[in-house]
Write a protein that holds these residues in place. Structure first.
Motif, PDB file in Angstrom:
ATOM      1  N   PRO A 220       0.987  -1.166   0.019  1.00 63.04           N
ATOM      2  CA  PRO A 220      -0.063  -0.126   0.002  1.00 63.04           C
ATOM      3  C   PRO A 220       0.813   1.270  -0.003  1.00 63.04           C
ATOM      4  CG  PRO A 220      -0.737  -1.691   1.909  1.00 63.04           C
ATOM      5  CD  PRO A 220       0.624  -1.922   1.143  1.00 63.04           C
ATOM      6  N   VAL A 221       0.470   2.260  -0.678  1.00 62.48           N
ATOM      7  CA  VAL A 221       1.304   3.400  -1.026  1.00 62.48           C
ATOM      8  C   VAL A 221       0.347   4.561  -0.801  1.00 62.48           C
ATOM      9  CG1 VAL A 221       3.323   2.511  -1.988  1.00 62.48           C
ATOM     10  CG2 VAL A 221       1.414   3.251  -3.456  1.00 62.48           C
ATOM     11  N   GLU A 222       0.680   5.761  -0.615  1.00 61.41           N
ATOM     12  CA  GLU A 222      -0.033   7.019  -0.617  1.00 61.41           C
ATOM     13  C   GLU A 222       0.776   8.155  -1.229  1.00 61.41           C
ATOM     14  OE1 GLU A 222      -3.322   7.627  -0.049  1.00 61.41           O
ATOM     15  OE2 GLU A 222      -4.079   5.788   0.724  1.00 61.41           O
ATOM     16  N   CYS A 223       1.593   8.714  -0.186  1.00 62.75           N
ATOM     17  CA  CYS A 223       2.310  10.056  -0.628  1.00 62.75           C
ATOM     18  C   CYS A 223       3.783   9.685  -1.324  1.00 62.75           C
ATOM     19  CB  CYS A 223       2.605  10.462   0.731  1.00 62.75           C
ATOM     20  SG  CYS A 223       4.031   9.715   1.821  1.00 62.75           S
ATOM     21  N   ARG A 224       4.190   8.379  -0.921  1.00 63.11           N
ATOM     22  CA  ARG A 224       5.489   8.263  -1.824  1.00 63.11           C
ATOM     23  C   ARG A 224       6.701   9.061  -1.391  1.00 63.11           C
ATOM     24  NH1 ARG A 224       5.812   4.704  -5.588  1.00 63.11           N
ATOM     25  NH2 ARG A 224       3.929   3.907  -6.519  1.00 63.11           N
ATOM     26  N   SER A 225       6.345   9.822  -0.384  1.00 63.94           N
ATOM     27  CA  SER A 225       7.517  10.983   0.164  1.00 63.94           C
ATOM     28  C   SER A 225       7.822  10.939   1.586  1.00 63.94           C
ATOM     29  CB  SER A 225       6.957  12.200  -0.099  1.00 63.94           C
ATOM     30  OG  SER A 225       5.823  12.599   0.601  1.00 63.94           O
ATOM     31  N   GLY A 226       7.564   9.714   2.064  1.00 63.19           N
ATOM     32  CA  GLY A 226       7.893   9.509   3.579  1.00 63.19           C
ATOM     33  C   GLY A 226       6.999   9.884   4.601  1.00 63.19           C
ATOM     34  N   SER A 227       5.912  10.615   4.079  1.00 64.94           N
ATOM     35  CA  SER A 227       5.185  11.315   5.165  1.00 64.94           C
ATOM     36  C   SER A 227       4.128  10.636   5.825  1.00 64.94           C
ATOM     37  CB  SER A 227       4.338  12.475   4.375  1.00 64.94           C
ATOM     38  OG  SER A 227       5.206  13.625   3.936  1.00 64.94           O
ATOM     39  N   CYS A 228       3.447   9.748   5.076  1.00 67.26           N
ATOM     40  CA  CYS A 228       2.143   9.152   5.541  1.00 67.26           C
ATOM     41  C   CYS A 228       2.358   7.834   6.408  1.00 67.26           C
ATOM     42  CB  CYS A 228       1.227   8.769   4.184  1.00 67.26           C
ATOM     43  SG  CYS A 228       1.719   7.413   3.136  1.00 67.26           S
ATOM     44  N   GLY A 229       3.331   7.210   5.989  1.00 69.59           N
ATOM     45  CA  GLY A 229       3.541   5.807   6.799  1.00 69.59           C
ATOM     46  C   GLY A 229       2.906   4.466   6.493  1.00 69.59           C
ATOM     47  N   THR A 230       2.099   4.763   5.278  1.00 67.76           N
ATOM     48  CA  THR A 230       1.387   3.518   4.683  1.00 67.76           C
ATOM     49  C   THR A 230       2.344   2.529   4.202  1.00 67.76           C
ATOM     50  OG1 THR A 230      -0.136   5.428   3.785  1.00 67.76           O
ATOM     51  CG2 THR A 230      -0.407   3.004   2.798  1.00 67.76           C
ATOM     52  N   CYS A 231       3.448   2.848   3.850  1.00 68.45           N
ATOM     53  CA  CYS A 231       4.336   1.866   3.255  1.00 68.45           C
ATOM     54  C   CYS A 231       5.291   1.072   3.978  1.00 68.45           C
ATOM     55  CB  CYS A 231       4.949   2.177   1.779  1.00 68.45           C
ATOM     56  SG  CYS A 231       6.252   3.495   2.449  1.00 68.45           S
ATOM     57  N   TRP A 232       4.978   1.219   5.367  1.00 68.95           N
ATOM     58  CA  TRP A 232       6.037   0.335   6.186  1.00 68.95           C
ATOM     59  C   TRP A 232       6.022  -1.259   5.828  1.00 68.95           C
ATOM     60  CZ3 TRP A 232       5.279  -1.274  11.777  1.00 68.95           C
ATOM     61  CH2 TRP A 232       3.623  -1.765  12.088  1.00 68.95           C
ATOM     62  N   ARG A 274      11.170  -0.465   7.858  1.00 69.32           N
ATOM     63  CA  ARG A 274      11.682   0.495   7.064  1.00 69.32           C
ATOM     64  C   ARG A 274      10.365   1.134   6.435  1.00 69.32           C
ATOM     65  NH1 ARG A 274      16.886   0.276   5.178  1.00 69.32           N
ATOM     66  NH2 ARG A 274      16.490   2.367   4.577  1.00 69.32           N
ATOM     67  N   LEU A 275      10.594   2.483   5.835  1.00 66.35           N
ATOM     68  CA  LEU A 275       9.538   2.785   4.656  1.00 66.35           C
ATOM     69  C   LEU A 275       9.901   2.445   3.392  1.00 66.35           C
ATOM     70  CD1 LEU A 275       8.868   6.449   6.327  1.00 66.35           C
ATOM     71  CD2 LEU A 275       7.348   4.475   6.470  1.00 66.35           C
ATOM     72  N   ALA A 276       9.067   1.653   2.846  1.00 67.31           N
ATOM     73  CA  ALA A 276       9.488   0.963   1.263  1.00 67.31           C
ATOM     74  C   ALA A 276       9.637   2.151   0.474  1.00 67.31           C
ATOM     75  CB  ALA A 276       8.378   0.181   1.042  1.00 67.31           C
ATOM     76  N   CYS A 277       8.784   3.310   0.700  1.00 67.17           N
ATOM     77  CA  CYS A 277       9.214   4.211  -0.542  1.00 67.17           C
ATOM     78  C   CYS A 277      10.306   5.060  -0.465  1.00 67.17           C
ATOM     79  CB  CYS A 277       8.043   5.227  -0.451  1.00 67.17           C
ATOM     80  SG  CYS A 277       7.957   6.193   0.792  1.00 67.17           S
ATOM     81  N   GLN A 278      11.183   4.987   0.752  1.00 70.67           N
ATOM     82  CA  GLN A 278      12.520   5.611   1.063  1.00 70.67           C
ATOM     83  C   GLN A 278      13.629   4.649   1.001  1.00 70.67           C
ATOM     84  OE1 GLN A 278      12.447   9.177   1.808  1.00 70.67           O
ATOM     85  NE2 GLN A 278      10.185   8.662   0.772  1.00 70.67           N
TER      86      GLN A 278
HETATM   87  S1  FES Z   1       4.007   6.139   0.739  1.00 69.07           S
HETATM   88 FE1  FES Z   1       3.906   7.480   2.624  1.00 69.07          FE
HETATM   89  S2  FES Z   1       5.536   7.060   3.700  1.00 69.07           S
HETATM   90 FE2  FES Z   1       5.850   5.577   1.835  1.00 69.07          FE
END
Ligand code: FES
Length: 315
Positions: A220-232, A274-278
């Motif tokens: 799951p992803v939302e922001c792709r910028s490390g903000s939302c925490g969806t992608c842990w 980890r945050l997968a988007c980071q």
């Molecule tokens: S998609 Fe939001 S923190 Fe990774």
């Protein structure tokens, strides 16, 4: 008696597990640490006392099934020791206090009739499950274990398998997100971040996890910028192929609250959560996708006053 003992030793879990980890077989050592990060007592305690669950979930921005009581037989599917769950549950329900928390975990593991290194992790998980979901633990019967013949050494070898020279030339490395499913992986272009690679997997994950978007892969992803925490995600293997956590990712993880004190080495260059988007991957890795996401770092900091209040707000 065991229930009240478990309620009285909440603060002792991190140190106890720290002592137990070296005794757990390598196949489940990190997996056990990841499990304890996925089902934090703090969140359980807060959810127990809330009078308004909907408001609670909005406050912590919770999405997906976050309560252990709704997944007592499946929460540990990513452990090799999952196959011993019926025995771990039986041993826990017939156990009594055996001294310290550490001695009680070891006593439960001994009752399981499997070598201690393979039993300790799932025994600790069974006791924490009893702590968080006593009624469900007693009344819900697990399905019988299916027969598995793969040894823990073979499992570990499969997780750590590195492609040979020709393998590297002819096929892309893969990120495995379900070690039990031969189809549970997606290919990676080295140096891609993990969520970007996952998006190349067009299977309909959104039908099973409402947090996933159609055609955007299993994470799951939302922001792709490390903000939302969806992608842990939790990292079971291949950590050496992942980029070190940056100062930014560390700040965000502190804010999000996923790095549980005692269960996660926050100073590690490559933490297990980890945050997968980071996180960029340069080679194969094995991950766990948590079933839920949320933001509870501020509450964690109230509990642990020494922690930094960094990372900014999530709007
Ligand atoms: S998609 Fe939001 S923190 Fe990774």
């Amino acid at each position: 008696m065991l229930d009240s003992f478990l309620r009285s030793v909440d603060p002792e879990w991190p140190a106890t597990l720290g002592r137990l980890y070296p005794r757990i077989h390598a196949v489940d050592r990190d997996a056990t640490r990841i499990w304890f990060s996925l089902y934090p007592l703090l969140l359980h305690e807060r959810s127990e006392v809330t009078g308004d669950r909907a408001a609670f979930e909005v406050f912590y921005q919770l999405r997906g099934p976050y309560r252990l009581q709704d997944a007592i037989h499946t929460s540990h599917r990513f452990l090799y020791g999952h196959r011993f769950w019926p025995a771990a549950r039986r041993a826990t329900l017939s156990a009594d206090v055996a001294g310290t928390l550490e001695e009680t975990v070891a006593a439960v593991a001994r009752q399981m009739d499997h070598p201690e290194p393979l039993s300790l992790g799932i025994a600790a998980i069974a006791l924490m499950t009893l702590r968080q979901a006593p009624e469900r633990m007693r009344t819900s019967e697990p399905a019988p274990s299916s027969s598995h013949t793969e040894t823990p050494e073979a499992w570990l070898k499969r997780r750590e398998a590195k492609p040979g020279f020709f393998g590297r030339l002819t096929s892309k490395p893969r990120i495995v997100f379900n070690e039990q499913d031969p189809a549970g992986s997606f290919p990676l272009n080295p140096t891609q971040d993990i969520t970007m690679a996952a998006c190349e997997d067009k299977r309909p994950y959104h039908l099973h996890d409402p947090r996933c978007f159609e055609d955007m892969g299993p994470i799951p992803v939302e922001c792709r910028s490390g903000s939302c925490g969806t992608c842990w995600v939790g990292v079971l293997g291949g950590n050496e192929n992942l980029s070190p956590a940056t100062a930014y990712e560390r700040k965000r993880m502190e804010y999000l609250g996923y790095w549980d004190a005692g269960f996660e080495d926050r100073a590690a260059a490559r933490p297990l959560i980890r945050l997968a988007c980071q996180t960029q991957a340069s080679g194969p890795a094995s991950i766990v996708i948590p079933p839920w996401c949320g933001v509870f770092g501020p509450t964690r900091r109230e509990r642990e006053p020494g922690r930094h209040n960094e990372g900014g707000c999530v709007s």
